[in-house]
Design a protein around this motif. Structure first.
Motif, PDB file in Angstrom:
ATOM      1  N   TRP A  65      -6.107  -1.762  -7.507  1.00 41.06           N
ATOM      2  CA  TRP A  65      -5.772  -0.630  -6.645  1.00 41.06           C
ATOM      3  C   TRP A  65      -6.874   0.408  -6.803  1.00 41.06           C
ATOM      4  O   TRP A  65      -7.036   0.981  -7.881  1.00 41.06           O
ATOM      5  N   VAL A  66      -7.626   0.666  -5.752  1.00 45.56           N
ATOM      6  CA  VAL A  66      -8.763   1.584  -5.808  1.00 45.56           C
ATOM      7  C   VAL A  66      -8.426   2.831  -4.979  1.00 45.56           C
ATOM      8  O   VAL A  66      -8.194   2.735  -3.783  1.00 45.56           O
ATOM      9  N   ASN A  67      -8.418   3.985  -5.623  1.00 49.02           N
ATOM     10  CA  ASN A  67      -8.168   5.246  -4.938  1.00 49.02           C
ATOM     11  C   ASN A  67      -9.496   5.985  -4.796  1.00 49.02           C
ATOM     12  O   ASN A  67     -10.034   6.499  -5.765  1.00 49.02           O
ATOM     13  N   LYS A  68     -10.020   6.047  -3.580  1.00 50.59           N
ATOM     14  CA  LYS A  68     -11.283   6.738  -3.324  1.00 50.59           C
ATOM     15  C   LYS A  68     -11.070   8.173  -2.871  1.00 50.59           C
ATOM     16  O   LYS A  68     -12.038   8.893  -2.628  1.00 50.59           O
ATOM     17  N   ASP A  69      -9.821   8.578  -2.728  1.00 52.70           N
ATOM     18  CA  ASP A  69      -9.504   9.927  -2.276  1.00 52.70           C
ATOM     19  C   ASP A  69      -9.531  10.931  -3.427  1.00 52.70           C
ATOM     20  O   ASP A  69      -9.556  10.552  -4.601  1.00 52.70           O
ATOM     21  N   ILE A  70      -9.461  12.212  -3.071  1.00 50.80           N
ATOM     22  CA  ILE A  70      -9.398  13.277  -4.074  1.00 50.80           C
ATOM     23  C   ILE A  70      -7.946  13.644  -4.384  1.00 50.80           C
ATOM     24  O   ILE A  70      -7.687  14.580  -5.132  1.00 50.80           O
ATOM     25  N   LEU A  71      -7.015  12.892  -3.805  1.00 55.26           N
ATOM     26  CA  LEU A  71      -5.576  13.072  -4.028  1.00 55.26           C
ATOM     27  C   LEU A  71      -5.016  11.847  -4.749  1.00 55.26           C
ATOM     28  O   LEU A  71      -5.506  10.737  -4.551  1.00 55.26           O
ATOM     29  N   ALA A  72      -3.982  12.049  -5.545  1.00 55.06           N
ATOM     30  CA  ALA A  72      -3.307  10.912  -6.185  1.00 55.06           C
ATOM     31  C   ALA A  72      -2.514  10.141  -5.135  1.00 55.06           C
ATOM     32  O   ALA A  72      -2.055  10.707  -4.135  1.00 55.06           O
ATOM     33  N   HIS A  73      -2.372   8.838  -5.360  1.00 61.60           N
ATOM     34  CA  HIS A  73      -1.579   7.973  -4.482  1.00 61.60           C
ATOM     35  C   HIS A  73      -0.695   7.081  -5.346  1.00 61.60           C
ATOM     36  O   HIS A  73      -0.920   6.944  -6.549  1.00 61.60           O
ATOM     37  N   THR A  74       0.283   6.462  -4.695  1.00 59.18           N
ATOM     38  CA  THR A  74       1.077   5.423  -5.357  1.00 59.18           C
ATOM     39  C   THR A  74       1.078   4.180  -4.482  1.00 59.18           C
ATOM     40  O   THR A  74       0.820   4.251  -3.279  1.00 59.18           O
ATOM     41  N   ALA A  75       1.364   3.061  -5.095  1.00 55.08           N
ATOM     42  CA  ALA A  75       1.685   1.826  -4.387  1.00 55.08           C
ATOM     43  C   ALA A  75       3.108   1.527  -4.828  1.00 55.08           C
ATOM     44  O   ALA A  75       3.341   1.028  -5.930  1.00 55.08           O
ATOM     45  N   THR A  76       4.056   1.902  -3.983  1.00 49.70           N
ATOM     46  CA  THR A  76       5.475   1.814  -4.315  1.00 49.70           C
ATOM     47  C   THR A  76       6.146   0.773  -3.430  1.00 49.70           C
ATOM     48  O   THR A  76       6.216   0.956  -2.206  1.00 49.70           O
ATOM     49  N   ALA A  77       6.603  -0.313  -4.037  1.00 43.30           N
ATOM     50  CA  ALA A  77       7.275  -1.376  -3.276  1.00 43.30           C
ATOM     51  C   ALA A  77       8.654  -0.898  -2.842  1.00 43.30           C
ATOM     52  O   ALA A  77       9.407  -0.346  -3.642  1.00 43.30           O
ATOM     53  N   LYS A  78       8.964  -1.116  -1.570  1.00 47.59           N
ATOM     54  CA  LYS A  78      10.278  -0.715  -1.050  1.00 47.59           C
ATOM     55  C   LYS A  78      11.408  -1.467  -1.737  1.00 47.59           C
ATOM     56  O   LYS A  78      12.510  -0.957  -1.857  1.00 47.59           O
ATOM     57  N   ASN A  79      11.128  -2.697  -2.212  1.00 51.51           N
ATOM     58  CA  ASN A  79      12.166  -3.496  -2.871  1.00 51.51           C
ATOM     59  C   ASN A  79      12.220  -3.270  -4.385  1.00 51.51           C
ATOM     60  O   ASN A  79      12.973  -3.922  -5.090  1.00 51.51           O
ATOM     61  N   GLY A  80      11.384  -2.365  -4.902  1.00 53.89           N
ATOM     62  CA  GLY A  80      11.401  -2.046  -6.329  1.00 53.89           C
ATOM     63  C   GLY A  80      10.558  -2.941  -7.212  1.00 53.89           C
ATOM     64  O   GLY A  80      10.570  -2.785  -8.434  1.00 53.89           O
ATOM     65  N   ASP A  81       9.811  -3.885  -6.651  1.00 50.35           N
ATOM     66  CA  ASP A  81       9.015  -4.819  -7.460  1.00 50.35           C
ATOM     67  C   ASP A  81       7.899  -4.138  -8.245  1.00 50.35           C
ATOM     68  O   ASP A  81       7.535  -4.594  -9.325  1.00 50.35           O
ATOM     69  N   PHE A  82       7.319  -3.085  -7.705  1.00 46.46           N
ATOM     70  CA  PHE A  82       6.279  -2.370  -8.427  1.00 46.46           C
ATOM     71  C   PHE A  82       6.195  -0.926  -7.958  1.00 46.46           C
ATOM     72  O   PHE A  82       6.618  -0.587  -6.857  1.00 46.46           O
ATOM     73  N   ASP A  83       5.668  -0.085  -8.818  1.00 46.89           N
ATOM     74  CA  ASP A  83       5.427   1.328  -8.507  1.00 46.89           C
ATOM     75  C   ASP A  83       4.248   1.771  -9.359  1.00 46.89           C
ATOM     76  O   ASP A  83       4.392   2.040 -10.544  1.00 46.89           O
ATOM     77  N   VAL A  84       3.081   1.804  -8.748  1.00 53.12           N
ATOM     78  CA  VAL A  84       1.840   2.089  -9.447  1.00 53.12           C
ATOM     79  C   VAL A  84       1.321   3.452  -8.991  1.00 53.12           C
ATOM     80  O   VAL A  84       1.252   3.707  -7.788  1.00 53.12           O
ATOM     81  N   THR A  85       0.965   4.308  -9.929  1.00 54.50           N
ATOM     82  CA  THR A  85       0.361   5.592  -9.592  1.00 54.50           C
ATOM     83  C   THR A  85      -1.136   5.506  -9.885  1.00 54.50           C
ATOM     84  O   THR A  85      -1.537   5.086 -10.975  1.00 54.50           O
ATOM     85  N   ILE A  86      -1.933   5.906  -8.883  1.00 53.61           N
ATOM     86  CA  ILE A  86      -3.388   5.835  -9.021  1.00 53.61           C
ATOM     87  C   ILE A  86      -3.949   7.250  -8.889  1.00 53.61           C
ATOM     88  O   ILE A  86      -3.824   7.879  -7.833  1.00 53.61           O
TER      89      ILE A  86
END
Length: 106
Positions: A51-72
């Protein structure tokens, strides 16, 4: 003459009974300008998502089914290994318009 154990191992290998591990792939998903790219990606269980975040803001990759929730964090990269097959819709909790799909084969 070859030892019996060696012959048994050779016979099992020839019959395909001994599994040779497949090489896992690394799938790169980029978050830039408040967009997830690619919007749809395919992978297999055991693959790594980078998961590569090129922005100046934090992002998440949050699965709608709950399988994963990653904060980048901004300008950071996080890696995670896929452990479950299925089609996963995910989004950024901070920016819900950032949506994508990850298709994970067994």
């Amino acid at each position: 003459m070859l030892p019996r154990r060696y012959l048994t191992t050779l016979a099992l290998f020839a019959l395909g009974a001994i599994a040779v591990p497949a090489h896992a792939a690394t799938i790169q998903i980029v978050m830039e300008n408040l967009v997830v790219s690619p919007a749809e990606a395919s992978a297999k269980v055991g693959d790594t998502v980078e998961w590569v975040n090129k922005d100046i803001l934090a992002h998440t990759a949050t699965a709608k089914n709950g399988d994963f929730d990653v904060t980048i964090a901004p300008k950071q990269t996080i890696k995670s290994v896929l452990t479950k097959a299925g089609t996963v819709d995910y989004y950024c909790r901070f920016h819900p318009n950032m949506k994508a799909v990850l298709k994970i084969a067994p």
